[in-house]
Design a protein around this motif. Structure first.
Motif, PDB file in Angstrom:
ATOM      1  N   ARG A   8       2.304  78.039  13.203  1.00  0.00           N
ATOM      2  CA  ARG A   8       1.551  78.476  14.368  1.00  0.00           C
ATOM      3  C   ARG A   8       1.103  79.920  14.181  1.00  0.00           C
ATOM      4  O   ARG A   8       1.826  80.755  13.668  1.00  0.00           O
ATOM      5  N   THR A   9      -0.092  80.202  14.640  1.00  0.00           N
ATOM      6  CA  THR A   9      -0.589  81.572  14.630  1.00  0.00           C
ATOM      7  C   THR A   9       0.036  82.320  15.798  1.00  0.00           C
ATOM      8  O   THR A   9      -0.003  81.851  16.934  1.00  0.00           O
ATOM      9  N   ARG A  10       0.610  83.444  15.540  1.00  0.00           N
ATOM     10  CA  ARG A  10       1.282  84.227  16.572  1.00  0.00           C
ATOM     11  C   ARG A  10       0.271  84.823  17.544  1.00  0.00           C
ATOM     12  O   ARG A  10      -0.738  85.398  17.145  1.00  0.00           O
ATOM     13  N   SER A  11       0.515  84.658  18.825  1.00  0.00           N
ATOM     14  CA  SER A  11      -0.356  85.231  19.845  1.00  0.00           C
ATOM     15  C   SER A  11      -0.147  86.741  19.911  1.00  0.00           C
ATOM     16  O   SER A  11       0.989  87.217  19.996  1.00  0.00           O
ATOM     17  N   ARG A  12      -1.236  87.494  19.884  1.00  0.00           N
ATOM     18  CA  ARG A  12      -1.118  88.954  19.959  1.00  0.00           C
ATOM     19  C   ARG A  12      -0.536  89.401  21.294  1.00  0.00           C
ATOM     20  O   ARG A  12       0.175  90.396  21.371  1.00  0.00           O
ATOM     21  N   SER A  13      -0.832  88.644  22.341  1.00  0.00           N
ATOM     22  CA  SER A  13      -0.313  88.980  23.675  1.00  0.00           C
ATOM     23  C   SER A  13       1.086  88.421  23.904  1.00  0.00           C
ATOM     24  O   SER A  13       1.784  88.826  24.836  1.00  0.00           O
ATOM     25  N   GLY A  14       1.497  87.471  23.058  1.00  0.00           N
ATOM     26  CA  GLY A  14       2.772  86.792  23.247  1.00  0.00           C
ATOM     27  C   GLY A  14       2.697  85.664  24.258  1.00  0.00           C
ATOM     28  O   GLY A  14       3.701  85.030  24.578  1.00  0.00           O
ATOM     29  N   ILE A  15       1.485  85.380  24.786  1.00  0.00           N
ATOM     30  CA  ILE A  15       1.302  84.359  25.817  1.00  0.00           C
ATOM     31  C   ILE A  15       0.749  83.082  25.184  1.00  0.00           C
ATOM     32  O   ILE A  15      -0.173  83.129  24.362  1.00  0.00           O
TER      33      ILE A  15
END
Length: 254
Positions: A8-15
Motif C-alpha cells: 500500500r502507498t502510505r498516505s501523506r496525511s495518514g488518513i
C-alpha cells in the motif's frame, strides 16, 4: 503463477478510506447485536491503537471506515479489529474459518475536499443502496455522532472544515451531507436487489436463523433449502451467495 501484491502507498496525511467486506461477499452482521459488538471492538482498539476515526458505515456484508492512523500502521490496526471481531463471531455462531476477505481495500485521503467527499459518500452509502430515504434516518453510520452526541467518532476535525463556530459548522455539515451527489469513491462493488433482510426472513421460515447455521447442515438439507430460495422471484444467485456464504457456483449447479 500468482503475482505478489503491491504494498500500500502510505498516505501523506495518514488518513484512509477503508472497506472491509465479507469473504465471497457474505454477511458479516446477522443482526443489530453483531453491529453493536463491532462498534465496541472498534472503540476499544481506537483507544488502544490511538487512531482517529472520522466516519463509519456498517452494511450487512461490508464496512466503511474513514480514519487516521497513529503510531501503528493501518494494516496492523485493521488486523487487530478484524481478528477480535471474527473470534467473537465464530464463537457466537459456532463456526470456524475466515469471515473477512484477507486484504481490505483502502485509498489515501490527502486533501480537504476529498476528505469531505469520502465522508459524505460513507454516510450516503445506505441511501444509495435504497435502504433509507434520508441520510439522517439510518442507523449504523457515524452521522448520529455528528448530529447528536459523539460516541466513537472524532467529530471536531470534520466540523472544523465547515466553520469555526460549532452551530454554523453543524448546519453546513447537514446541508452538505444531505446533498445527493454522484461522488465516486472506493466502492464495495455490491448491488442491492431484494433486501438481505427479506432473504433472511425466508431462511427463518425454514428454521435457519443464520448463514452459519445453514452452512453446518447436512449437504442434502442445505441444498434443499437453497433450491427453495432460488425459486423466489427477485433473488439473484450473486445475492443468495452473499447472504448464505455458499459459493455461487455451488448454488448455480443445484
Amino acid at each position: 503463477m500468482n503475482m505478489p501484491r503491491k504494498p500500500r502507498t502510505r498516505s501523506r496525511s495518514g488518513i484512509y478510506h477503508i472497506i472491509q467486506r465479507g469473504v465471497n461477499q457474505q454477511l458479516i452482521f446477522e443482526n443489530d447485536t453483531d453491529k453493536i459488538r463491532f462498534l465496541l471492538t472498534l472503540k476499544r482498539f481506537k483507544a488502544m491503537c490511538q487512531f482517529e476515526l472520522y466516519g463509519y458505515c456498517l452494511m450487512n456484508n461490508h464496512i466503511h471506515l474513514l480514519l487516521k492512523e497513529g503510531e501503528e500502521p493501518i494494516a496492523l490496526i485493521m488486523k487487530r479489529i478484524s481478528s477480535s471481531y471474527v473470534y467473537w463471531y465464530n464463537q457466537k455462531y459456532e463456526r470456524n474459518g475466515h469471515l473477512f476477505q484477507e486484504r481490505f481495500k483502502s485509498e489515501n485521503v490527502e486533501d480537504r475536499a476529498y476528505f469531505l467527499t469520502v465522508l459524505r459518500y460513507i454516510h450516503q452509502n445506505p441511501l444509495k443502496a435504497g435502504l433509507t430515504q434520508s441520510v439522517f434516518k439510518r442507523s449504523w453510520t457515524s452521522i448520529e455522532d455528528y448530529i447528536y452526541k459523539p460516541d466513537v467518532v472524532d467529530v471536531t476535525f470534520a466540523l472544523d472544515q465547515f466553520a469555526a463556530d460549532r452551530t454554523e459548522a453543524l448546519q453546513r455539515f447537514k446541508d452538505y451531507m444531505q446533498h445527493v451527489s454522484d461522488d465516486l469513491c472506493l466502492n464495495a462493488d455490491v448491488q442491492v436487489r431484494v433486501s438481505d433482510s427479506e432473504i433472511k426472513q425466508y431462511m427463518n421460515e425454514y428454521g435457519i436463523e443464520s448463514s452459519s447455521r445453514l452452512q453446518q447442515l447436512e449437504k442434502e438439507n442445505r441444498n434443499d433449502i437453497l433450491r427453495k430460495l432460488k425459486k423466489v422471484d427477485g433473488i439473484s444467485l450473486r445475492q443468495l451467495s452473499r447472504v448464505t456464504g455458499i459459493s455461487k457456483s455451488v448454488i448455480q449447479r443445484l
